[in-house]
Design a protein around this motif. Structure first.
Motif, PDB file in Angstrom:
ATOM      1  N   ASP A   1       0.828  -1.209   0.000  1.00 45.43           N
ATOM      2  CA  ASP A   1       0.000   0.000   0.000  1.00 45.43           C
ATOM      3  C   ASP A   1       0.865   1.262   0.000  1.00 45.43           C
ATOM      4  O   ASP A   1       0.560   2.241  -0.688  1.00 45.43           O
ATOM      5  CB  ASP A   1      -0.932   0.014   1.206  1.00 45.43           C
ATOM      6  CG  ASP A   1      -2.029  -1.034   1.124  1.00 45.43           C
ATOM      7  OD1 ASP A   1      -2.261  -1.556   0.015  1.00 45.43           O
ATOM      8  OD2 ASP A   1      -2.640  -1.335   2.159  1.00 45.43           O
ATOM      9  N   ILE A   2       1.934   1.252   0.791  1.00 43.01           N
ATOM     10  CA  ILE A   2       2.819   2.419   0.859  1.00 43.01           C
ATOM     11  C   ILE A   2       3.532   2.626  -0.474  1.00 43.01           C
ATOM     12  O   ILE A   2       3.684   3.766  -0.946  1.00 43.01           O
ATOM     13  CB  ILE A   2       3.832   2.259   2.007  1.00 43.01           C
ATOM     14  CG1 ILE A   2       3.112   2.312   3.359  1.00 43.01           C
ATOM     15  CG2 ILE A   2       4.913   3.342   1.931  1.00 43.01           C
ATOM     16  CD1 ILE A   2       3.969   1.865   4.532  1.00 43.01           C
ATOM     17  N   THR A   3       3.970   1.526  -1.095  1.00 40.71           N
ATOM     18  CA  THR A   3       4.617   1.624  -2.404  1.00 40.71           C
ATOM     19  C   THR A   3       3.676   2.262  -3.422  1.00 40.71           C
ATOM     20  O   THR A   3       4.064   3.157  -4.188  1.00 40.71           O
ATOM     21  CB  THR A   3       5.062   0.230  -2.885  1.00 40.71           C
ATOM     22  OG1 THR A   3       5.969  -0.336  -1.928  1.00 40.71           O
ATOM     23  CG2 THR A   3       5.758   0.311  -4.240  1.00 40.71           C
ATOM     24  N   LEU A   4       2.414   1.810  -3.427  1.00 40.20           N
ATOM     25  CA  LEU A   4       1.422   2.393  -4.329  1.00 40.20           C
ATOM     26  C   LEU A   4       1.141   3.858  -3.989  1.00 40.20           C
ATOM     27  O   LEU A   4       0.971   4.700  -4.880  1.00 40.20           O
ATOM     28  CB  LEU A   4       0.120   1.592  -4.266  1.00 40.20           C
ATOM     29  CG  LEU A   4       0.118   0.222  -4.947  1.00 40.20           C
ATOM     30  CD1 LEU A   4      -1.169  -0.518  -4.633  1.00 40.20           C
ATOM     31  CD2 LEU A   4       0.292   0.370  -6.455  1.00 40.20           C
ATOM     32  N   ALA A   5       1.082   4.155  -2.700  1.00 39.96           N
ATOM     33  CA  ALA A   5       0.815   5.530  -2.277  1.00 39.96           C
ATOM     34  C   ALA A   5       1.923   6.472  -2.734  1.00 39.96           C
ATOM     35  O   ALA A   5       1.658   7.608  -3.164  1.00 39.96           O
ATOM     36  CB  ALA A   5       0.662   5.592  -0.760  1.00 39.96           C
ATOM     37  N   LEU A   6       3.167   6.027  -2.648  1.00 40.53           N
ATOM     38  CA  LEU A   6       4.288   6.860  -3.095  1.00 40.53           C
ATOM     39  C   LEU A   6       4.247   7.072  -4.604  1.00 40.53           C
ATOM     40  O   LEU A   6       4.523   8.176  -5.093  1.00 40.53           O
ATOM     41  CB  LEU A   6       5.611   6.220  -2.683  1.00 40.53           C
ATOM     42  CG  LEU A   6       6.011   6.408  -1.221  1.00 40.53           C
ATOM     43  CD1 LEU A   6       7.209   5.548  -0.874  1.00 40.53           C
ATOM     44  CD2 LEU A   6       6.323   7.880  -0.940  1.00 40.53           C
ATOM     45  N   LYS A   7       3.904   6.030  -5.342  1.00 43.96           N
ATOM     46  CA  LYS A   7       3.808   6.172  -6.797  1.00 43.96           C
ATOM     47  C   LYS A   7       2.714   7.163  -7.168  1.00 43.96           C
ATOM     48  O   LYS A   7       2.885   7.990  -8.074  1.00 43.96           O
ATOM     49  CB  LYS A   7       3.539   4.812  -7.441  1.00 43.96           C
ATOM     50  CG  LYS A   7       4.743   3.876  -7.420  1.00 43.96           C
ATOM     51  CD  LYS A   7       4.437   2.548  -8.085  1.00 43.96           C
ATOM     52  CE  LYS A   7       5.663   1.638  -8.065  1.00 43.96           C
ATOM     53  NZ  LYS A   7       5.388   0.311  -8.668  1.00 43.96           N
ATOM     54  N   ALA A   8       1.582   7.086  -6.465  1.00 44.00           N
ATOM     55  CA  ALA A   8       0.491   8.021  -6.729  1.00 44.00           C
ATOM     56  C   ALA A   8       0.887   9.445  -6.352  1.00 44.00           C
ATOM     57  O   ALA A   8       0.613  10.401  -7.093  1.00 44.00           O
ATOM     58  CB  ALA A   8      -0.763   7.592  -5.967  1.00 44.00           C
ATOM     59  N   ALA A   9       1.552   9.615  -5.210  1.00 44.44           N
ATOM     60  CA  ALA A   9       1.960  10.941  -4.750  1.00 44.44           C
ATOM     61  C   ALA A   9       2.999  11.564  -5.677  1.00 44.44           C
ATOM     62  O   ALA A   9       3.060  12.790  -5.818  1.00 44.44           O
ATOM     63  CB  ALA A   9       2.511  10.851  -3.332  1.00 44.44           C
ATOM     64  N   SER A  10       3.807  10.727  -6.328  1.00 45.37           N
ATOM     65  CA  SER A  10       4.832  11.263  -7.231  1.00 45.37           C
ATOM     66  C   SER A  10       4.215  11.931  -8.455  1.00 45.37           C
ATOM     67  O   SER A  10       4.862  12.735  -9.125  1.00 45.37           O
ATOM     68  CB  SER A  10       5.779  10.141  -7.676  1.00 45.37           C
ATOM     69  OG  SER A  10       5.123   9.238  -8.565  1.00 45.37           O
ATOM     70  N   LYS A  11       2.932  11.581  -8.738  1.00 42.26           N
ATOM     71  CA  LYS A  11       2.267  12.093  -9.937  1.00 42.26           C
ATOM     72  C   LYS A  11       1.132  13.068  -9.635  1.00 42.26           C
ATOM     73  O   LYS A  11       0.533  13.610 -10.553  1.00 42.26           O
ATOM     74  CB  LYS A  11       1.720  10.916 -10.756  1.00 42.26           C
ATOM     75  CG  LYS A  11       2.790   9.938 -11.215  1.00 42.26           C
ATOM     76  CD  LYS A  11       2.172   8.711 -11.880  1.00 42.26           C
ATOM     77  CE  LYS A  11       3.231   7.695 -12.257  1.00 42.26           C
ATOM     78  NZ  LYS A  11       2.637   6.464 -12.836  1.00 42.26           N
ATOM     79  N   ASP A  12       0.817  13.264  -8.346  1.00 45.09           N
ATOM     80  CA  ASP A  12      -0.294  14.152  -8.038  1.00 45.09           C
ATOM     81  C   ASP A  12       0.152  15.619  -8.068  1.00 45.09           C
ATOM     82  O   ASP A  12       1.293  15.928  -8.427  1.00 45.09           O
ATOM     83  CB  ASP A  12      -0.960  13.776  -6.710  1.00 45.09           C
ATOM     84  CG  ASP A  12      -0.054  14.012  -5.495  1.00 45.09           C
ATOM     85  OD1 ASP A  12       0.935  14.762  -5.627  1.00 45.09           O
ATOM     86  OD2 ASP A  12      -0.342  13.456  -4.417  1.00 45.09           O
ATOM     87  N   ASN A  13      -0.738  16.526  -7.689  1.00 42.19           N
ATOM     88  CA  ASN A  13      -0.452  17.961  -7.783  1.00 42.19           C
ATOM     89  C   ASN A  13       0.213  18.531  -6.537  1.00 42.19           C
ATOM     90  O   ASN A  13       0.400  19.743  -6.430  1.00 42.19           O
ATOM     91  CB  ASN A  13      -1.755  18.727  -8.044  1.00 42.19           C
ATOM     92  CG  ASN A  13      -2.341  18.398  -9.406  1.00 42.19           C
ATOM     93  OD1 ASN A  13      -1.605  18.182 -10.370  1.00 42.19           O
ATOM     94  ND2 ASN A  13      -3.671  18.348  -9.491  1.00 42.19           N
ATOM     95  N   SER A  14       0.576  17.657  -5.592  1.00 37.57           N
ATOM     96  CA  SER A  14       1.180  18.149  -4.357  1.00 37.57           C
ATOM     97  C   SER A  14       2.617  18.599  -4.598  1.00 37.57           C
ATOM     98  O   SER A  14       3.271  18.207  -5.565  1.00 37.57           O
ATOM     99  CB  SER A  14       1.143  17.069  -3.277  1.00 37.57           C
ATOM    100  OG  SER A  14       1.953  15.970  -3.650  1.00 37.57           O
TER     101      SER A  14
END
Length: 358
Positions: free
Chosen positions: A136-149
């Motif tokens: 879950d953390i691995t997926l969360a980091l991948k998603a965060a790398s592409k979001d607008n944050s």
């Protein structure tokens, strides 16, 4: 609306037809809800201490307490419905890489004021990291790398930042030991790689004690802010295992070989102040004002131009990436061997034996 008997039977049938099994935590939850829905509260004796799988099932069922059968039936149906999209995506709906991050009770992702926050959310278990949470953390980091944050932050819910690896990961998996540890080593390698490759500023808010993997990956963060109640402990040798998270490379560079050896080989626990003096922690705040002061700092940082910060991080980090990936691969290879060693097996058995006597 309460699930009917037909709805419940249909949900049970859907689980049997799934081509991809849910993760271990999901299996335990399904088992517990099914038993509660069909038999009511747990009334069987607690399994023996070394019956790890039996104890895990018993714990999951017992945790439901006096939950009514009707409620358990509805919860089972709802849970199966929540699993279905991620478990059936291989049937032609698109590659796994394009799936949205599944909701997770144990890893909560939120976003506000240009900051993505990944919170470890198992306070009752001191935020110990399960096999599913690694994914879950691995997926969360991948998603965060592409979001607008602009910035991504890690923290823990409750009194602990994280007590590290949940040792039930060594007992609640099916298949041979060799297969289990090979899969675990690959999961760990992917987990650490996601920190190495993360393109945005990555900050840890260490709100309490940190142990094991929760400590070792801190060397891959860009800033680490800690409460003065935080401690940092890497008891690898006492468990018959070796360092991970690239700490065998980053810790000597950060704090020097002698201090790194004290932590990684001898298992010395250090305070937040000591960690700051040695360079592992960026700044320490009084616990009572930790959240207020740290978030004020982060909110101000998040207003900086995001591209400038990403490029700045790239200049600071890019030249060492190849080395970090090589270190990670070697640490995981050695760990896979250590997990099968007599020292490690005996240490884990001793841990569960002591836990069973509590």
């Amino acid at each position: 609306m309460v699930a009917s008997e037909k709805d419940f039977e249909n949900a049970v049938h859907q689980v049997k037809l799934l081509k991809e099994d849910p993760g271990n935590d999901a299996k335990l939850k399904l088992y517990a809800l099914y038993k509660q829905a069909t038999e009511g509260p747990c009334n069987v004796p607690k399994p023996r201490v070394f019956d790890f799988l039996g104890r895990a099932k018993w714990d999951a069922w017992t945790a439901l307490g006096s939950l009514p059968k009707e409620t358990a039936r509805q919860n089972y149906v709802d849970f199966v419905s929540s699993l279905r999209p991620s478990l059936t995506s291989s049937s032609g709906e698109g590659p796994a890489a394009h799936r949205s991050l599944p909701e997770s009770e144990d890893v909560v992702v939120t976003s506000k004021d240009s900051i993505t926050v990944i919170t470890l959310n198992r306070p009752a278990k001191k935020n110990a990291i399960t096999y599913q949470m690694y994914q879950d953390i691995t997926l969360a980091l991948k998603a965060a790398s592409k979001d607008n944050s602009t910035i991504t932050v890690f923290t823990g819910n409750g009194n602990y930042y994280s007590s590290g690896n949940d040792l039930s990961n060594f007992s609640n998996r099916s298949g041979s030991l060799q297969q289990m540890y090979a899969e675990s080593a690959l999961t760990l390698r992917n987990f650490v790689d996601s920190f190495i490759d993360f393109p945005k500023p990555l900050v840890a808010l260490v709100n309490g004690p940190a142990v094991g993997i929760a400590v070792t990956v801190l060397g891959l963060f860009d800033a680490v802010y800690a409460s003065d109640r935080a401690t940092f402990h890497t008891p690898f040798s006492s468990l018959g295992i070796t360092p991970e998270g690239c700490s065998s490379y980053t810790f000597p560079k950060i704090m020097g070989p002698a201090k790194a050896a004290e932590m990684l080989i001898f298992g010395k626990k250090i305070t937040a102040r000591e960690a700051c003096a040695q360079g592992l922690v960026t700044e320490v705040f009084p616990h009572n004002t930790f959240q207020k002061e740290a978030w004020a700092r982060l909110t101000a940082y998040a207003k900086n131009p995001p591209k400038a910060m990403r490029i700045g991080k790239q200049l600071l980090r890019s030249f060492g990436k190849e080395t970090l990936h090589a270190v990670n691969a070697e640490e995981c290879r050695v760990l896979q061997e250590r997990w099968l060693s007599e020292e490690c097996v005996n240490a884990i058995q001793t841990f569960f034996s002591k836990k069973g006597k509590l």
